[in-house]
Enzyme design. Structure first.
Site, PDB file in Angstrom:
ATOM      1  N   ARG A   1      -3.040   3.938 -16.353  1.00 46.14           N
ATOM      2  CA  ARG A   1      -3.493   2.409 -16.657  1.00 46.14           C
ATOM      3  C   ARG A   1      -3.779   2.393 -18.296  1.00 46.14           C
ATOM      4  O   ARG A   1      -4.138   3.505 -18.638  1.00 46.14           O
ATOM      5  CB  ARG A   1      -4.807   2.001 -15.978  1.00 46.14           C
ATOM      6  CG  ARG A   1      -4.789   1.790 -14.410  1.00 46.14           C
ATOM      7  CD  ARG A   1      -5.913   1.466 -13.732  1.00 46.14           C
ATOM      8  NE  ARG A   1      -5.639   1.471 -12.395  1.00 46.14           N
ATOM      9  CZ  ARG A   1      -5.859   2.334 -11.410  1.00 46.14           C
ATOM     10  NH1 ARG A   1      -6.283   3.614 -11.925  1.00 46.14           N
ATOM     11  NH2 ARG A   1      -5.827   2.177 -10.028  1.00 46.14           N
TER      12      ARG A   1
ATOM     13  N   LYS B   1     -11.353   2.877 -13.529  1.00 49.73           N
ATOM     14  CA  LYS B   1     -11.367   2.018 -12.593  1.00 49.73           C
ATOM     15  C   LYS B   1     -11.868   2.391 -11.247  1.00 49.73           C
ATOM     16  O   LYS B   1     -12.628   2.097 -10.489  1.00 49.73           O
ATOM     17  CB  LYS B   1      -9.763   1.091 -12.278  1.00 49.73           C
ATOM     18  CG  LYS B   1     -10.027   0.027 -11.248  1.00 49.73           C
ATOM     19  CD  LYS B   1      -8.575  -0.297 -11.084  1.00 49.73           C
ATOM     20  CE  LYS B   1      -8.601  -1.412 -10.157  1.00 49.73           C
ATOM     21  NZ  LYS B   1      -7.318  -2.455 -10.041  1.00 49.73           N
TER      22      LYS B   1
ATOM     23  N   HIS C   1       0.718  -2.480 -17.581  1.00 54.19           N
ATOM     24  CA  HIS C   1       0.766  -2.427 -16.300  1.00 54.19           C
ATOM     25  C   HIS C   1       1.897  -2.586 -15.830  1.00 54.19           C
ATOM     26  O   HIS C   1       2.095  -2.265 -14.275  1.00 54.19           O
ATOM     27  CB  HIS C   1      -0.640  -3.526 -15.687  1.00 54.19           C
ATOM     28  CG  HIS C   1      -1.285  -3.027 -14.605  1.00 54.19           C
ATOM     29  ND1 HIS C   1      -2.293  -1.868 -14.505  1.00 54.19           N
ATOM     30  CD2 HIS C   1      -1.291  -3.279 -13.397  1.00 54.19           C
ATOM     31  CE1 HIS C   1      -2.549  -1.600 -13.654  1.00 54.19           C
ATOM     32  NE2 HIS C   1      -2.069  -2.543 -12.641  1.00 54.19           N
TER      33      HIS C   1
ATOM     34  N   ARG D   1       3.579   0.369 -15.103  1.00 54.37           N
ATOM     35  CA  ARG D   1       3.144   0.960 -14.101  1.00 54.37           C
ATOM     36  C   ARG D   1       3.660   0.638 -12.807  1.00 54.37           C
ATOM     37  O   ARG D   1       4.272   1.322 -12.123  1.00 54.37           O
ATOM     38  CB  ARG D   1       1.523   0.752 -14.011  1.00 54.37           C
ATOM     39  CG  ARG D   1       0.746   1.369 -12.743  1.00 54.37           C
ATOM     40  CD  ARG D   1      -0.481   1.182 -12.894  1.00 54.37           C
ATOM     41  NE  ARG D   1      -1.467   1.322 -11.574  1.00 54.37           N
ATOM     42  CZ  ARG D   1      -2.108   2.602 -11.361  1.00 54.37           C
ATOM     43  NH1 ARG D   1      -1.600   3.654 -12.310  1.00 54.37           N
ATOM     44  NH2 ARG D   1      -2.698   2.883 -10.378  1.00 54.37           N
TER      45      ARG D   1
ATOM     46  N   HIS E   1      -4.238   5.709  -6.727  1.00 58.34           N
ATOM     47  CA  HIS E   1      -4.825   4.792  -5.855  1.00 58.34           C
ATOM     48  C   HIS E   1      -5.745   5.722  -4.760  1.00 58.34           C
ATOM     49  O   HIS E   1      -5.392   6.773  -4.450  1.00 58.34           O
ATOM     50  CB  HIS E   1      -3.696   3.946  -4.867  1.00 58.34           C
ATOM     51  CG  HIS E   1      -3.239   2.943  -5.726  1.00 58.34           C
ATOM     52  ND1 HIS E   1      -1.900   2.567  -5.425  1.00 58.34           N
ATOM     53  CD2 HIS E   1      -3.433   2.164  -6.905  1.00 58.34           C
ATOM     54  CE1 HIS E   1      -1.593   1.512  -6.282  1.00 58.34           C
ATOM     55  NE2 HIS E   1      -2.350   1.605  -7.265  1.00 58.34           N
TER      56      HIS E   1
ATOM     57  N   TYR F   1       3.779  -2.690  -3.334  1.00 61.83           N
ATOM     58  CA  TYR F   1       4.919  -2.544  -4.144  1.00 61.83           C
ATOM     59  C   TYR F   1       5.874  -2.802  -3.103  1.00 61.83           C
ATOM     60  O   TYR F   1       7.286  -2.768  -3.475  1.00 61.83           O
ATOM     61  CB  TYR F   1       4.949  -1.174  -4.656  1.00 61.83           C
ATOM     62  CG  TYR F   1       3.899  -1.045  -5.888  1.00 61.83           C
ATOM     63  CD1 TYR F   1       4.190  -1.709  -6.958  1.00 61.83           C
ATOM     64  CD2 TYR F   1       2.743  -0.577  -5.772  1.00 61.83           C
ATOM     65  CE1 TYR F   1       3.120  -1.780  -8.077  1.00 61.83           C
ATOM     66  CE2 TYR F   1       1.700  -0.452  -6.662  1.00 61.83           C
ATOM     67  CZ  TYR F   1       1.906  -1.096  -8.121  1.00 61.83           C
ATOM     68  OH  TYR F   1       0.868  -0.769  -8.878  1.00 61.83           O
TER      69      TYR F   1
END
Length: 415
Positions: free
Chosen positions: A254, A279, A353, A356, A379, A388
């Site tokens: 990120r 995050k 992003h 990403r 994640h 995705y």
């Protein structure tokens, strides 16, 4: 809503007073007046003396050809703003801010009370991003209360609260939903701590909003390679930007984590990059890919400014020398995408992003299992990664059904 019937000249005078109170410059007000004079001539032609929001929209279309309020040229944007000022005041009795404020503040009579609520939420562990959103919503509420002459929060009533919710028409469904939710929690707080004698949370309307998962913005492998090849690495800026974009594209970090990268994160002895993600607060260990390592070394040796005050890797190239911030990374990626001639479709993201997302898409194309992709992206669970699947065209095609043949001649003949 107000839906006032005010003579046009009286409406103009009231809006000018509001603009002065909001510290608009005399020059800005004169520019608006120029548009309003043209509007006055238009109303004279159509034999109208009382302004309505519809007349304003018809005027913009007739005089400037404005029917869609996105991607306007500067002239049309200014004209649209002038008309919106009139419509906003007519409908709600206030004018809305021109742009987002850098620092949120409340009117003096609410400053201590509203800030106390924010401080309480901060003490309860709410994230700074969430608190910033709350500050935005409360700042708007403070403006509205002040415009209604409310000097004590105890003078607030249903009419005022419902009037404020009617001003949300200009916002997106998600912003409306979040504002309504924040209002409820704020009113619970006021009631719980005795600032008001009635909990107004129960009269705040429910909007029935359901968040829809957005389709991630991903670019093809060819576009990503085209982007990387387009960067001129013959100068310090090119070396820095190339290393940043390569890390985003190859490792999927990120933007904020790239900005926070320090020498301590680079484990050359194991050829890994170890990062505590801002995050998720989760530690992630990524391989130091050969091209990524070479790009970082090239930047460190020949492009990074001398700066002993910070151990972060990526710095500004001009004084003051300090680490980059996430918005700057977005600008860097966007600039090089445009230089590379990559088509950016309307509504499609074009920052770090998006790279990403592109990495996730590329891994899916190679049939990499979701749990592994989840680990690569850092994640906390595979549910976050499953979004995705919406951009995995190859796998989606395997789910398609062949339509049944429709027999036009089936059935009885009609005479």
């Amino acid at each position: 809503m107000h839906h006032q019937k005010i003579e046009f000249n009286e409406l103009i005078d009231k809006v000018k007073v509001e603009l002065k109170n909001a510290h608009y410059s005399d020059l800005s007000i004169r520019k608006f007046v120029t548009i309003w004079n043209r509007l006055a001539n238009y109303m004279l032609r159509i034999d109208k003396t009382v302004y309505t929001a519809k007349i304003g929209m018809d005027f913009l279309e007739a005089e400037y050809g404005v029917t869609v309020y996105e991607k306007l040229i500067p002239k049309n944007k200014h004209c649209t703003r002038a008309i919106n000022l009139l419509s906003d005041y007519l409908l709600h009795g206030i004018i809305f801010p021109r742009k987002k404020q850098g620092i949120r503040s409340y009117h003096p009579q609410f400053q201590i009370l509203f800030q106390g609520y924010i401080d309480k939420k901060r003490a309860n562990g709410f994230s700074e991003d969430t608190l910033k959103s709350y500050e935005i919503y409360l700042s708007r509420f403070s403006d509205y209360l002040n415009s209604r002459g409310v000097v004590d929060i105890r003078d607030m009533d249903e009419r005022v609260i419902l009037g404020f919710t009617e001003t949300f028409i200009r916002y997106s469904p998600s912003v409306i939903h979040n504002t309504l939710c924040s209002l409820r929690t704020f009113f619970h707080y006021l009631f719980q701590y005795g600032f008001i004698s009635r909990d107004f949370a129960y009269i705040v309307p429910h909007d029935g909003y359901k968040q829809r998962t957005k389709v991630p913005s991903a670019y093809s492998k060819e576009d990503v390679e085209k982007l990387l090849k387009s960067i001129d690495k013959g100068n310090p800026k090119g070396k820095r930007d190339y290393a940043i974009i390569l890390i985003a594209a190859r490792l999927g970090l990120r933007a904020q984590d790239i900005c926070n990268l320090s020498f301590n994160n680079l484990k050359w002895e194991t050829n890994t990059i170890e990062v505590l993600q801002k995050k998720t607060k989760k530690q992630i260990i990524l391989p130091m890919l050969e091209d990524v390592g070479i790009a970082i070394i090239d930047y460190l040796k020949y492009a990074r400014p001398e700066c002993e005050s910070t151990k972060t890797i990526f710095l500004r190239l001009i004084p003051p020398m300090r680490k980059l911030e996430a918005p700057t990374l977005h600008s860097i990626v966007t600039l090089h995408m445009r230089t590379a001639g990559i088509k950016i479709e309307n509504g499609k993201k074009h920052g770090p992003h998006a790279l990403r997302h592109s990495l996730a898409s590329a891994l899916l194309e190679e049939n990499i299992p979701l749990p592994i992709i989840s680990e690569v992206l850092g994640h906390t669970n595979t549910e976050s990664t499953s979004v995705y699947l919406k951009i995995d065209i190859k796998q989606l095609r395997t789910c398609s059904l062949k339509p049944l043949t429709f027999d036009w001649n089936r059935g009885e003949e009609v005479f």
